[in-house]
Write a protein that holds these residues in place. Structure first.
Motif, PDB file in Angstrom:
ATOM      1  N   ILE A   1       0.846  -1.199   0.000  1.00  0.00           N
ATOM      2  CA  ILE A   1       0.000   0.000   0.000  1.00  0.00           C
ATOM      3  C   ILE A   1       0.877   1.244   0.000  1.00  0.00           C
ATOM      4  O   ILE A   1       0.662   2.177  -0.788  1.00  0.00           O
ATOM      5  N   ASP A   2       1.873   1.268   0.886  1.00  0.00           N
ATOM      6  CA  ASP A   2       2.757   2.433   0.973  1.00  0.00           C
ATOM      7  C   ASP A   2       3.486   2.667  -0.343  1.00  0.00           C
ATOM      8  O   ASP A   2       3.584   3.811  -0.809  1.00  0.00           O
TER       9      ASP A   2
ATOM     10  N   ASN B   1       0.988   3.934  -2.957  1.00  0.00           N
ATOM     11  CA  ASN B   1       0.502   5.269  -2.615  1.00  0.00           C
ATOM     12  C   ASN B   1       1.545   6.349  -2.883  1.00  0.00           C
ATOM     13  O   ASN B   1       1.195   7.494  -3.167  1.00  0.00           O
TER      14      ASN B   1
ATOM     15  N   LEU C   1       1.086   8.267  -6.093  1.00  0.00           N
ATOM     16  CA  LEU C   1      -0.185   8.961  -6.287  1.00  0.00           C
ATOM     17  C   LEU C   1      -0.179  10.361  -5.685  1.00  0.00           C
ATOM     18  O   LEU C   1       0.433  10.588  -4.643  1.00  0.00           O
TER      19      LEU C   1
ATOM     20  N   ARG D   1     -12.878  -4.441  -3.281  1.00  0.00           N
ATOM     21  CA  ARG D   1     -12.811  -3.653  -2.045  1.00  0.00           C
ATOM     22  C   ARG D   1     -14.104  -3.768  -1.249  1.00  0.00           C
ATOM     23  O   ARG D   1     -14.080  -4.010  -0.039  1.00  0.00           O
TER      24      ARG D   1
ATOM     25  N   ASP E   1      -8.127  -1.563   1.979  1.00  0.00           N
ATOM     26  CA  ASP E   1      -7.328  -0.373   1.665  1.00  0.00           C
ATOM     27  C   ASP E   1      -6.426  -0.628   0.458  1.00  0.00           C
ATOM     28  O   ASP E   1      -6.246   0.242  -0.397  1.00  0.00           O
ATOM     29  N   TRP E   2      -5.851  -1.825   0.404  1.00  0.00           N
ATOM     30  CA  TRP E   2      -4.993  -2.202  -0.725  1.00  0.00           C
ATOM     31  C   TRP E   2      -5.765  -2.075  -2.036  1.00  0.00           C
ATOM     32  O   TRP E   2      -5.267  -1.511  -3.000  1.00  0.00           O
TER      33      TRP E   2
ATOM     34  N   VAL F   1      -6.233   1.639  -3.073  1.00  0.00           N
ATOM     35  CA  VAL F   1      -5.026   2.245  -3.643  1.00  0.00           C
ATOM     36  C   VAL F   1      -4.705   1.611  -4.997  1.00  0.00           C
ATOM     37  O   VAL F   1      -4.350   2.310  -5.957  1.00  0.00           O
TER      38      VAL F   1
ATOM     39  N   ARG G   1      -6.682   3.083  -7.800  1.00  0.00           N
ATOM     40  CA  ARG G   1      -6.139   4.371  -8.255  1.00  0.00           C
ATOM     41  C   ARG G   1      -4.938   4.154  -9.174  1.00  0.00           C
ATOM     42  O   ARG G   1      -4.797   4.844 -10.189  1.00  0.00           O
TER      43      ARG G   1
ATOM     44  N   ASP H   1      -2.551   5.906 -12.405  1.00  0.00           N
ATOM     45  CA  ASP H   1      -1.971   6.507 -11.195  1.00  0.00           C
ATOM     46  C   ASP H   1      -2.844   7.633 -10.644  1.00  0.00           C
ATOM     47  O   ASP H   1      -2.344   8.668 -10.182  1.00  0.00           O
ATOM     48  N   GLY H   2      -4.146   7.417 -10.696  1.00  0.00           N
ATOM     49  CA  GLY H   2      -5.101   8.375 -10.129  1.00  0.00           C
ATOM     50  C   GLY H   2      -5.557   9.445 -11.096  1.00  0.00           C
ATOM     51  O   GLY H   2      -6.545  10.144 -10.836  1.00  0.00           O
TER      52      GLY H   2
ATOM     53  N   ASP I   1      -9.090   8.760 -12.174  1.00  0.00           N
ATOM     54  CA  ASP I   1     -10.090   8.519 -11.136  1.00  0.00           C
ATOM     55  C   ASP I   1     -11.369   9.286 -11.454  1.00  0.00           C
ATOM     56  O   ASP I   1     -11.321  10.396 -11.994  1.00  0.00           O
TER      57      ASP I   1
END
Length: 190
Positions: A104-105, A108, A111, A133, A165-166, A169, A172, A177-178, A181
């Motif tokens: 996740i980190d 993220n 992004l 999700r 949460d994974w 992200v 996105r 890369d968002g 979105d």
């Protein structure tokens, strides 16, 4: 190793199923609902993988395997008896939760921060990941409810919480890369 030579057994025809320790419970029990919804999340991931490639597909494959571990964990009550079991039950490990957190980190970091809520959609992969999700969130709610009444591995609950949460992200990332979105516009249709 699991060997399945016969798929139907007729043992569930009366509306019960066997847990991992052999105990028979109603098919609608809280424990069966929890691990059944984990299985549903796994099937949703299978649909998402039809649109995934490379590293994303490989990560989704790892998660699918983890969810089988989680199902095995949830179908085996009585954690206090783990040490005396003939075959030690499979339990989700904190290491699996930590792997999700690291992924996740890393995702993220690529992004831009969000300035609005994201609507499910965008690319086909992102839309499927949003479905993953929401099914995972339902599995988490059911597992939390189960844990309020029965013994449940705390790492299993944490795993489900991180996994949803994974998926957010990852959706996105799947939306350029968002940049693609679909953002919520409050009151847009008034």
């Amino acid at each position: 190793m699991v060997v399945l030579s016969k798929i139907y057994t007729r043992t569930g025809d009366a509306g019960t199923t066997a847990l991992g320790n052999g105990t028979r419970v109603p098919k609608g029990s809280a424990r069966v609902e929890a691990y059944g919804t984990v299985d549903e999340a796994n099937a949703a991931i299978g649909m998402a993988r039809l649109h995934a490639e490379g590293d994303m597909d490989a990560r989704l494959a790892l998660i699918q395997n983890d969810l089988f571990d989680l199902g095995a964990d949830l179908c085996r009550p009585d954690m206090a008896k783990d040490a005396e079991a003939e075959y030690p039950p499979l339990r989700v490990a904190e290491k699996q939760v930590e792997r999700l957190e690291a992924e996740i980190d890393a995702m993220n970091d690529a992004l831009e921060p969000l300035r609005s809520f994201v609507l499910p959609g965008g690319s086909p992969l992102a839309a499927h990941l949003h479905l993953c999700r929401t099914v995972t969130r339902r599995a988490e709610r059911l597992t939390v409810d189960l844990a309020a009444a029965e013994d449940v591995n705390a790492a299993a609950v944490r795993y489900l919480n991180r996994l949803s949460d994974w998926f957010f992200v990852a959706s996105r990332i799947a939306n350029d890369d968002g940049r693609a979105d679909v953002l919520w516009v409050p009151g847009a249709n008034r």
